[in-house]
Design an enzyme around this catalytic site. Structure first.
Site, PDB file in Angstrom:
ATOM      1  N   ARG A  40      -0.782 -10.008   5.032  1.00 52.98           N
ATOM      2  CA  ARG A  40      -0.195  -9.598   6.413  1.00 52.98           C
ATOM      3  C   ARG A  40      -1.761  -9.479   7.074  1.00 52.98           C
ATOM      4  NH1 ARG A  40       0.618  -4.487   6.450  1.00 52.98           N
ATOM      5  NH2 ARG A  40       0.985  -4.335   4.348  1.00 52.98           N
ATOM      6  N   TYR A  71       3.278 -16.356   6.265  1.00 55.33           N
ATOM      7  CA  TYR A  71       3.097 -15.574   5.170  1.00 55.33           C
ATOM      8  C   TYR A  71       4.410 -14.360   5.438  1.00 55.33           C
ATOM      9  CZ  TYR A  71       2.307 -11.190   2.361  1.00 55.33           C
ATOM     10  OH  TYR A  71       2.412 -10.510   1.576  1.00 55.33           O
ATOM     11  N   LYS A  93       9.168  -6.388   7.666  1.00 50.53           N
ATOM     12  CA  LYS A  93       8.256  -5.247   8.138  1.00 50.53           C
ATOM     13  C   LYS A  93       8.679  -5.181   9.614  1.00 50.53           C
ATOM     14  CE  LYS A  93       6.865  -3.900   4.559  1.00 50.53           C
ATOM     15  NZ  LYS A  93       6.346  -4.392   3.237  1.00 50.53           N
ATOM     16  N   HIS A 101       9.154   2.959   4.498  1.00 47.53           N
ATOM     17  CA  HIS A 101       8.751   2.097   3.612  1.00 47.53           C
ATOM     18  C   HIS A 101       8.948   2.812   2.354  1.00 47.53           C
ATOM     19  CE1 HIS A 101       4.857  -0.321   2.561  1.00 47.53           C
ATOM     20  NE2 HIS A 101       6.112  -1.143   2.149  1.00 47.53           N
ATOM     21  N   SER A 157       1.572  -0.311   0.518  1.00 47.59           N
ATOM     22  CA  SER A 157       1.615  -1.926  -0.116  1.00 47.59           C
ATOM     23  C   SER A 157       0.861  -1.961  -1.408  1.00 47.59           C
ATOM     24  CB  SER A 157       1.341  -2.875   1.040  1.00 47.59           C
ATOM     25  OG  SER A 157       2.055  -2.794   2.033  1.00 47.59           O
ATOM     26  N   CYS A 191       1.258  -0.429  -4.438  1.00 47.34           N
ATOM     27  CA  CYS A 191       0.971   0.647  -4.968  1.00 47.34           C
ATOM     28  C   CYS A 191       2.305   1.382  -5.823  1.00 47.34           C
ATOM     29  CB  CYS A 191       0.636   1.887  -3.828  1.00 47.34           C
ATOM     30  SG  CYS A 191      -0.896   1.695  -3.128  1.00 47.34           S
ATOM     31  N   ASP A 217      11.678  -1.664  -1.421  1.00 42.48           N
ATOM     32  CA  ASP A 217      10.439  -1.662  -0.184  1.00 42.48           C
ATOM     33  C   ASP A 217      11.007  -0.927   0.823  1.00 42.48           C
ATOM     34  OD1 ASP A 217       8.097  -2.682  -0.020  1.00 42.48           O
ATOM     35  OD2 ASP A 217       8.880  -3.905   1.726  1.00 42.48           O
ATOM     36  N   ARG A 241       3.207 -13.541  -4.657  1.00 44.45           N
ATOM     37  CA  ARG A 241       4.575 -13.032  -4.584  1.00 44.45           C
ATOM     38  C   ARG A 241       5.646 -13.938  -5.017  1.00 44.45           C
ATOM     39  NH1 ARG A 241       4.662  -7.638  -1.872  1.00 44.45           N
ATOM     40  NH2 ARG A 241       2.659  -7.022  -1.259  1.00 44.45           N
ATOM     41  N   GLY A 284       6.790   3.009 -17.110  1.00 50.54           N
ATOM     42  CA  GLY A 284       7.907   3.733 -17.432  1.00 50.54           C
ATOM     43  C   GLY A 284       7.720   5.143 -17.811  1.00 50.54           C
TER      44      GLY A 284
HETATM   45  P1  GTP Z   1       4.738  -3.980  -1.678  1.00 54.28           P
HETATM   46  O1  GTP Z   1       5.618  -5.185  -2.248  1.00 54.28           O
HETATM   47  O2  GTP Z   1       3.421  -4.730  -1.316  1.00 54.28           O
HETATM   48  O3  GTP Z   1       5.242  -3.136  -1.020  1.00 54.28           O
HETATM   49  O4  GTP Z   1       4.072  -3.231  -3.106  1.00 54.28           O
HETATM   50  P2  GTP Z   1       4.699  -2.216  -4.137  1.00 54.28           P
HETATM   51  O5  GTP Z   1       4.408  -0.773  -3.503  1.00 54.28           O
HETATM   52  O6  GTP Z   1       6.267  -2.597  -4.433  1.00 54.28           O
HETATM   53  O7  GTP Z   1       3.926  -2.243  -5.585  1.00 54.28           O
HETATM   54  P3  GTP Z   1       4.188  -3.049  -6.962  1.00 54.28           P
HETATM   55  O8  GTP Z   1       5.588  -2.280  -7.750  1.00 54.28           O
HETATM   56  O9  GTP Z   1       4.369  -4.365  -6.736  1.00 54.28           O
HETATM   57  O10 GTP Z   1       2.943  -2.683  -7.644  1.00 54.28           O
HETATM   58  C1  GTP Z   1       1.736  -3.029  -7.226  1.00 54.28           C
HETATM   59  C2  GTP Z   1       0.643  -3.276  -8.373  1.00 54.28           C
HETATM   60  O11 GTP Z   1       0.431  -1.852  -8.914  1.00 54.28           O
HETATM   61  C3  GTP Z   1       0.943  -4.110  -9.478  1.00 54.28           C
HETATM   62  O12 GTP Z   1      -0.104  -4.696  -9.762  1.00 54.28           O
HETATM   63  C4  GTP Z   1       1.417  -3.087 -10.762  1.00 54.28           C
HETATM   64  O13 GTP Z   1       1.360  -3.567 -11.977  1.00 54.28           O
HETATM   65  C5  GTP Z   1       0.507  -1.883 -10.189  1.00 54.28           C
HETATM   66  N1  GTP Z   1       1.344  -0.685 -10.718  1.00 54.28           N
HETATM   67  C6  GTP Z   1       2.500  -0.410 -10.098  1.00 54.28           C
HETATM   68  N2  GTP Z   1       2.875   1.075 -10.939  1.00 54.28           N
HETATM   69  C7  GTP Z   1       1.922   1.269 -11.449  1.00 54.28           C
HETATM   70  C8  GTP Z   1       1.750   2.490 -12.134  1.00 54.28           C
HETATM   71  O14 GTP Z   1       2.318   3.407 -12.491  1.00 54.28           O
HETATM   72  N3  GTP Z   1       0.199   2.659 -12.726  1.00 54.28           N
HETATM   73  C9  GTP Z   1      -0.555   1.717 -12.480  1.00 54.28           C
HETATM   74  N4  GTP Z   1      -1.890   1.894 -13.279  1.00 54.28           N
HETATM   75  N5  GTP Z   1      -0.331   0.532 -11.724  1.00 54.28           N
HETATM   76  C10 GTP Z   1       0.890   0.277 -11.352  1.00 54.28           C
HETATM   77  C1  SPV Z   2       4.083  -5.107   1.886  1.00 52.06           C
HETATM   78  O1  SPV Z   2       2.940  -5.507   2.253  1.00 52.06           O
HETATM   79  O2  SPV Z   2       4.464  -3.759   1.942  1.00 52.06           O
HETATM   80  C2  SPV Z   2       4.985  -5.848   1.375  1.00 52.06           C
HETATM   81  C3  SPV Z   2       4.772  -7.457   1.419  1.00 52.06           C
HETATM   82  O3  SPV Z   2       5.978  -5.344   1.006  1.00 52.06           O
HETATM   83  S1  SPV Z   2       5.250  -7.865   3.334  1.00 52.06           S
HETATM   84  O4  SPV Z   2       6.466  -8.304   3.335  1.00 52.06           O
HETATM   85  O5  SPV Z   2       4.171  -8.952   3.348  1.00 52.06           O
HETATM   86  O6  SPV Z   2       4.819  -6.734   4.198  1.00 52.06           O
HETATM   87 MN    MN Z   3       6.195  -3.121   0.887  1.00 49.19          MN
END
Ligand code: GTP
Ligand code: SPV
Ligand code: MN
Length: 581
Positions: free
Chosen positions: A67, A195, A204, A224, A246, A248, A273, A365, A490
């Site tokens: 983004r 993208y 979004k 979000h 995002s 996180c 999401d 992704r 987990g």
């Molecule tokens: P968006 O799709 O961008 O909104 O991201 P999201 O918030 O869904 O994040 P996602 O679950 O895809 O995790 C993003 C990154 O953070 C990945 O590389 C994960 O492996 C890492 N991650 C997720 N949960 C944890 C956690 O509990 N601890 C750590 N250290 N890393 C984590």
């Molecule tokens: C984010 O960035 O929070 C995502 C990916 O979930 S996007 O759809 O590009 O915003």
């Molecule tokens: Mn997101």
């Protein structure tokens, strides 16, 4: 008589001059035909069909991989209504500037008319959109991410009740890239990017930026947030929503697999999401997932961190900007096992483990249907949604923010959300790892003045006779050596168990100036490599650090001037007082 939609399509064709027009019906045959056309055109390539049936790879333009917040605008009539949290352009100026880029933009291309529903087809909370796009990649991704095609067209019928989204790849140049929102007209214009968040306009742009604007007017919340159900050993299921910025950890938490030590617990995924949440007749907050698929981060995903999503993405999945092994299987950093001896990287170049560059783009992704996820809740398409008992606000912070704590009440909870900070990630262009303020994980997605948004949250609390409890969490605390203090993934269930205990009045807490923290005995760490010193560090209030943080909070809130609700200022002062300043 043409319908309003037919008229809009006709007008748009006049402007963009496509070679032909295709109305998407959302059928499987259509999906496969589009995939085949893209494979022939070279914009999609087949992965190993034996190991990854119906999975494909797309490589985007290297300048178009995340983004672009600086090219994203909210075009309300007045600048103040967009607020300091948004880039703003006056609607007439935006239309003129971006209209010129759409003029003739679809010459020699097919224009796809993509009708879609955000939310379960039969939900009163669902809403329709139509995206007109010249990208077949967008059309197929929208089929995975939304209820796309005939059902949406039927629901729209002859009405004018849908969000209009116009999208063109343009010339993909960042100089001519704009993501424009006109919330007062329920209109989105996006040009110059293919993208995800810039181009899949249901996500979004609609579900959050326009959605949050609608939600303020109509008395609900567009957030979000992931939504999950925790089933405990007694069979009781409690629903939790969680806002993390995002990349996180939303997708990961939403489909958490309880470790063997956590006997009898199950996690059920409702969304990963976005959540649309409405007050119910019972005074509780009810959430639906407006999406039908996941657009998830690949790097770091493996069968230890997220086995459910690893199972989900083995078929019918579109991968974007990952690497490919000589066997034609996808690869990214942090996948299972050792890296392949050689691969083709996300830009199509040869790669080996000795390369200095990454094999997959850090924001690579997968797009995959939610129905394939083993942990999907039986309630995920419930038209009424699920009742939310707790809301978590979480960021990526190496220091200061404890593992978990609870707000004193709704107003204080809104303050906890409003003061959220997080280190930036690769999900948006720009520097990574910089701490920035990201209230409620909505900084890039709130479609109006954030001062008004805080006010809306406060008013929502008054409407709910049985509001969710609000918590802050942080899985990302680090020691001096840069090692995570908490195992995460987990094991986060151990934190969720404390949240459950609080929600059901089954566990105590220590009252501190920042909120209610677990007693160390409140977090079960048996079997973990977490010493009592580490647990103490995770659950200690750093008084000095918090005293110093207040100045930054105030400075940020001052940006919103008159729009900032006085209740938030009162929370600021009360915190200051509790910290003894
Ligand atoms: P968006 O799709 O961008 O909104 O991201 P999201 O918030 O869904 O994040 P996602 O679950 O895809 O995790 C993003 C990154 O953070 C990945 O590389 C994960 O492996 C890492 N991650 C997720 N949960 C944890 C956690 O509990 N601890 C750590 N250290 N890393 C984590
Ligand atoms: C984010 O960035 O929070 C995502 C990916 O979930 S996007 O759809 O590009 O915003
Ligand atoms: Mn997101």
């Amino acid at each position: 008589m043409p319908t309003p939609l037919e008229r809009w399509v006709e007008e748009t064709a006049q402007l963009t001059r496509p070679k032909n027009i295709h109305w998407c019906d959302g059928s499987e045959a259509e999906y496969h035909r589009l995939i085949q056309e893209m494979t022939q055109a070279g914009t999609l390539s087949e992965l190993n069909q034996k190991e990854y049936p119906a999975c494909f790879l797309h490589r985007s333009d290297p300048s178009d991989v995340a983004r672009t917040e600086h090219l994203t605008f909210v075009c309300t009539r007045t600048k103040d209504d967009a607020g300091p949290n948004n880039n703003w352009m006056a609607p007439p100026e935006a239309k003129e500037k971006v209209g010129a880029l759409f003029s003739g933009a679809m010459k020699d291309r097919t224009m796809y008319v993509v009708p879609y529903i955000m939310g379960p087809a039969s939900s009163p909370y669902s809403q329709c959109g139509v995206e007109i796009t010249d990208s077949p990649y967008v059309a197929v991704n929208m089929r995975i991410m939304t209820r796309m095609g005939k059902a949406a067209l039927d629901r729209i019928g002859a009405s004018d009740n849908y969000v209009k989204g116009l999208h063109s790849l343009g010339d993909l140049s960042p100089e001519r890239r704009f993501i424009m929102h006109f919330p007062e007209e329920r209109l989105i214009w996006s040009v110059g990017s293919g993208y995800g968040g810039n181009a899949l306009l249901g996500k979004k742009c609609f579900a959050l930026r326009l959605g949050s604007h609608m939600a303020k007017e109509e008395g609900w919340l567009a957030e979000h947030m992931l939504v999950l159900g925790i089933e405990d050993p007694s069979g009781r299921t409690t629903y939790v929503a969680a806002a993390f910025p995002s990349a996180c950890g939303k997708t990961n938490l939403a489909m958490l697999v309880p470790p063997a030590s956590q006997k009898g617990y199950k996690i059920w995924t409702v969304g990963e999401d976005i959540a649309w949440m409405h007050p119910g007749p019972d005074g509780r907050l009810w959430a639906i997932n407006p999406e039908a698929g996941f657009f998830g981060v690949a790097p770091g995903t493996n069968s230890r961190t997220n086995p459910n999503v690893m199972a989900t993405i083995r078929k019918n999945t579109i991968y974007t900007n990952v690497a490919v092994t000589p066997h034609g299987t996808p690869y990214w950093e942090g996948m299972d096992g050792p890296p392949p001896h050689e691969a083709i990287d996300w830009q199509g170049k040869p790669w080996t483990p000795d390369s200095v560059t990454k094999a997959a783009h850090p924001n690579s992704r997968f797009t995959t249907p939610a129905t394939q996820c083993p942990s999907m809740s039986s309630e995920w398409e419930n038209p009424q949604g699920v009742p939310i008992s707790a809301i978590l606000f979480g960021g990526r912070r190496a220091s200061l923010i404890p593992l978990v704590y609870q707000s004193f009440n709704w107003q204080h909870g809104v303050f906890l959300g409003a003061t959220m900070t997080s280190e930036t990630t690769a999900a948006a262009t720009g520097a990574v790892g910089v701490v920035r303020r990201d209230p409620m994980a909505m900084l890039p997605f709130c479609g109006y003045n954030m001062g008004d948004y805080f006010g809306h949250w406060l008013r929502m609390g008054q409407k709910l006779t049985n509001p969710p409890q609000i918590f802050r969490v942080n899985w990302f605390r680090m020691n001096a050596e840069g090692k995570y203090l908490w195992p995460g993934f987990g094991e986060n269930l151990r934190v969720l168990r404390w949240v459950l205990g609080r929600v059901h009045g089954e566990v105590g807490a220590a009252e501190t100036p920042i909120g209610n923290l677990p007693h160390p005995s409140g977090i079960d760490v048996t079997g973990l490599d977490v010493t009592s010193e580490t647990l103490h560090e995770l659950l200690t209030v750093d008084w000095k650090g918090w005293q110093e943080a207040i100045a930054g909070q105030k400075e940020y809130f001052q940006k919103y001037g008159e729009r900032m609700p006085k209740e938030i200022w009162q929370q600021c002062e009360a915190l200051e007082k509790r910290l003894g300043q």
